[in-house]
Design an enzyme around this catalytic site. Structure first.
Site, PDB file in Angstrom:
ATOM      1  N   SER A   5       0.844  -1.184   0.000  1.00 55.28           N
ATOM      2  CA  SER A   5       0.000   0.000   0.000  1.00 55.28           C
ATOM      3  C   SER A   5       0.875   1.227   0.000  1.00 55.28           C
ATOM      4  CB  SER A   5      -0.943   0.009   1.210  1.00 55.28           C
ATOM      5  OG  SER A   5      -0.202   0.039   2.417  1.00 55.28           O
ATOM      6  N   GLY A  36       0.547   5.947  -0.637  1.00 55.45           N
ATOM      7  CA  GLY A  36      -0.274   7.114  -0.397  1.00 55.45           C
ATOM      8  C   GLY A  36      -1.477   7.201  -1.306  1.00 55.45           C
ATOM      9  N   VAL A  55      -2.073  -2.492  -3.496  1.00 54.64           N
ATOM     10  CA  VAL A  55      -1.822  -3.568  -4.456  1.00 54.64           C
ATOM     11  C   VAL A  55      -2.305  -4.878  -3.850  1.00 54.64           C
ATOM     12  CG1 VAL A  55      -0.090  -4.789  -5.814  1.00 54.64           C
ATOM     13  CG2 VAL A  55       0.145  -2.326  -5.427  1.00 54.64           C
ATOM     14  N   ASP A  65       9.368   9.892 -10.936  1.00 58.48           N
ATOM     15  CA  ASP A  65       9.355   9.427  -9.540  1.00 58.48           C
ATOM     16  C   ASP A  65      10.247   8.198  -9.378  1.00 58.48           C
ATOM     17  OD1 ASP A  65       8.723   9.489  -6.877  1.00 58.48           O
ATOM     18  OD2 ASP A  65       6.815   8.434  -7.081  1.00 58.48           O
TER      19      ASP A  65
END
Length: 467
Positions: free
Chosen positions: A34, A36, A40, A153
Site C-alpha cells: 500500500s 499514499g 496492491v 518518480d
C-alpha cells in the site's frame, strides 16, 4: 477489457476486502502493498486462471470531488504509460477495469522486494549489484524516453528486484507523456523530496535529465544506505537538493564519479543516458575481469538477491577481484588502511612473512589474476578512472582545507573584534577618569577664589604701610 469513461467523480473509496470480485473477473486474495494513493492486491484471474496483481486507487475521505478526479486520471495515466513500453525492466500491464466508480490496474504479479526494503532489512548493497541495477533501470528509462514518457518518480521504493534477479521499474503514476495534459492539484507534489531533481523542486522546466538525477540519488542510497540529501523534513530536504552538495560517499568507491556526475545541480552538467550506460558497463567489466563481455552486462541482466547461493557466489567472486585490484592499483594506500579498501588478509600475512624474512610465493591463481590486472592497467583501461578518482580526492581535500581556513579566519577575526572592544572600553574608562579629575580640580579652584579676594592682607603687601 477497456476502461469505461468516468462520467462523474467517484465516491470516497469504500473498504475493499478479500474474496471481492472486481470487474466480474478478478478475485481479490490479499493485500501485498500500500502507498499514499493505492493498494496492491494479490488476485486471481478467473477467466485465464492465473495469479495477477491489481492496483486499487485509494481516495482518503474528505477529498474534494475535483481532487478525486485527478487521482483517478493519474491512475489511468500510469496504465497508459506502462502499457506503451516493452522492456524487461518495466512491469507489464494486462488490463484496466472500472469498478465501484474508480479504475483498477491489472498487472503481472512479481515476487520481489524493493531496493528500499532491501536497504532497510539487509543494509547497503555491494557496488557490483548497484551497477547492474543502474544498467537495468537505464534500459527502462531509455525505452520510456524514446517513447516520450518521463517517469518523474524514480526512487528505491519503485525499483523492484524479483527472486530470480530481474530488475523492474514500477509506479508510472507520476509519468508524463507528450500528449497528456498537465495535472495539477493543491498540496500534491509529484515525486519524493529526497530524490526529486533540483529543477523540479524549483518549478523550472525539466526533461530526461531529471529522471537521471533521481536515478543517481537512488543508486547513491542503494550503495551508501541513505539518501544523499535527507535533512529530516521535506522542506529542508528540498532546500538541500537545490543548494547543498551531496553527502560524502563512503562505500561507493569507483562508482563515486558516476554518481557525482548524475547529481550535478544543472541539467546540462549531468551525464546523458548513453554516457552513463557506457561508464557503468566499463566499470562492471573492470570489476568482473577481462573475460566478461558487453553482452553479459546488457540492461535487464539478473541481479542475485541477498541470501541466495548465486548472491553468495557473486559476493565471493567480487571480493577476490577487489583484493587483487586493490593490491595492484592502490599502491599509495597505507597498509594499515587497506582493509577498508578491499585488500585481503593474505596481504597482511604476506607482509608479516616478509618482515620475518620468508617471502611467500604467489599461487598460480594469484599469479594469473595479477597478470590479467597488469595487462588491463598497461592497456590504459583503468588509468583514466584512477586519474578521476585522484582528482576527486584532491578536490575534496582542497575543499576541506578551504573550510578549515574559513573557520580559522573567522575565529581570528572574532578574537580581534573582542580585543578591540576591550581596548575601547579601557580607553573610554581612562578618558572618563581624566575628565572627572579635571572637573574636580576646576571645582576646587573655583571654591578657593572668593576666600583669597576677601582675606586680611599681610604686612608686606601695603605700599603705604609703616616701614
Amino acid at each position: 477489457m477497456l476502461p469505461t469513461a468516468l462520467g462523474h467523480a467517484p465516491d470516497p473509496t469504500p473498504t475493499s476486502s478479500p474474496s471481492q470480485m472486481v470487474g466480474q473477473r478478478y478475485s481479490l486474495r490479499e493485500a501485498v502493498g500500500s502507498g499514499g494513493m493505492g493498494t496492491v492486491w494479490r488476485s486471481h484471474d478467473e477467466l485465464l486462471r492465473r495469479d495477477v496483481a491489481i492496483k486499487e486507487v485509494v481516495i482518503p475521505p474528505g477529498v474534494p470531488s475535483k481532487e478525486r478526479e485527478l487521482l483517478c486520471e493519474r491512475m489511468l495515466r500510469e496504465a497508459r504509460a506502462a502499457a506503451a513500453l516493452n522492456h524487461p525492466a518495466v512491469v507489464s500491464i494486462f488490463d484496466v477495469v472500472t469498478d465501484l466508480g474508480r479504475p483498477w490496474i491489472v498487472m503481472e504479479l512479481l515476487d520481489a522486494r524493493s531496493i528500499a526494503d532491501i536497504i532497510k532489512d539487509d543494509g547497503p548493497l555491494p557496488v557490483r549489484d548497484v551497477v547492474e541495477i543502474g544498467l537495468a533501470v537505464l534500459g527502462a528509462l531509455d525505452t520510456a524516453h524514446n517513447a516520450g514518457v518521463l517517469h518523474r518518480d524514480v526512487k528505491p521504493g519503485n525499483i523492484l528486484i524479483t527472486t530470480p534477479g530481474r530488475v523492474v521499474l514500477t509506479d508510472f503514476g507520476a509519468a508524463r507523456s507528450p500528449n497528456d495534459t498537465p495535472l495539477t492539484s493543491t498540496g500534491l507534489l509529484l515525486g519524493s523530496p529526497q530524490y526529486i531533481a533540483p529543477e523540479r523542486a524549483r518549478g523550472r522546466p525539466f526533461g530526461p535529465a531529471s529522471d537521471l538525477f533521481s536515478l543517481g540519488s537512488s543508486l547513491y542510497a542503494a550503495v551508501e544506505g541513505r539518501p544523499p540529501f535527507d535533512r529530516g523534513d521535506p522542506m529542508n530536504t528540498m532546500t538541500a537538493v537545490v543548494c547543498d552538495p551531496p553527502d560524502d560517499m563512503l562505500r561507493a568507491g569507483a562508482l563515486a564519479p558516476i554518481l557525482a556526475s548524475l547529481l550535478a545541480k544543472a541539467p546540462e552538467d549531468r551525464w546523458d543516458l548513453q554516457r552513463t550506460q557506457a561508464e557503468l558497463t566499463a566499470l562492471l567489466s573492470e570489476n568482473s575481469g577481462a573475460h566478461n563481455t558487453a553482452s553479459e552486462t546488457a540492461p535487464g541482466k539478473a541481479v542475485a538477491l541477498r541470501g541466495s547461493s548465486s548472491y553468495r557466489e557473486a559476493v565471493s567472486k567480487e571480493r577476490v577481484n577487489q583484493r587483487i585490484v586493490a593490491r595492484d592499483v592502490s599502491p599509495g594506500v597505507p597498509r594499515r588502511h587497506r582493509a577498508s579498501s578491499g585488500v585481503s588478509d593474505a596481504g597482511s600475512r604476506r607482509s608479516a612473512s616478509v618482515r620475518r624474512g620468508t617471502r611467500r610465493q604467489p599461487t598460480q591463481f594469484e599469479q594469473t589474476s595479477i597478470t590479467s590486472v597488469s595487462e588491463q592497467t598497461n592497456s590504459g583501461n583503468t588509468s583514466g578512472r584512477h586519474r578521476r578518482i585522484a582528482a576527486n580526492a584532491a578536490e575534496r581535500r582542497a575543499a576541506k582545507q578551504e573550510r578549515r581556513d574559513r573557520t580559522r579566519n573567522s575565529s581570528w577575526r572574532h578574537r580581534e573584534h573582542k580585543s578591540g572592544v576591550r581596548l575601547w572600553l579601557v580607553l573610554t574608562a581612562l578618558l572618563l577618569a581624566l575628565v572627572g579629575a579635571a572637573f574636580a580640580v576646576n571645582y576646587a579652584s573655583a571654591s578657593d577664589a572668593p576666600t583669597a579676594a576677601t582675606g586680611t592682607p599681610t604686612t608686606g603687601t601695603t605700599a603705604t604701610g609703616t616701614p
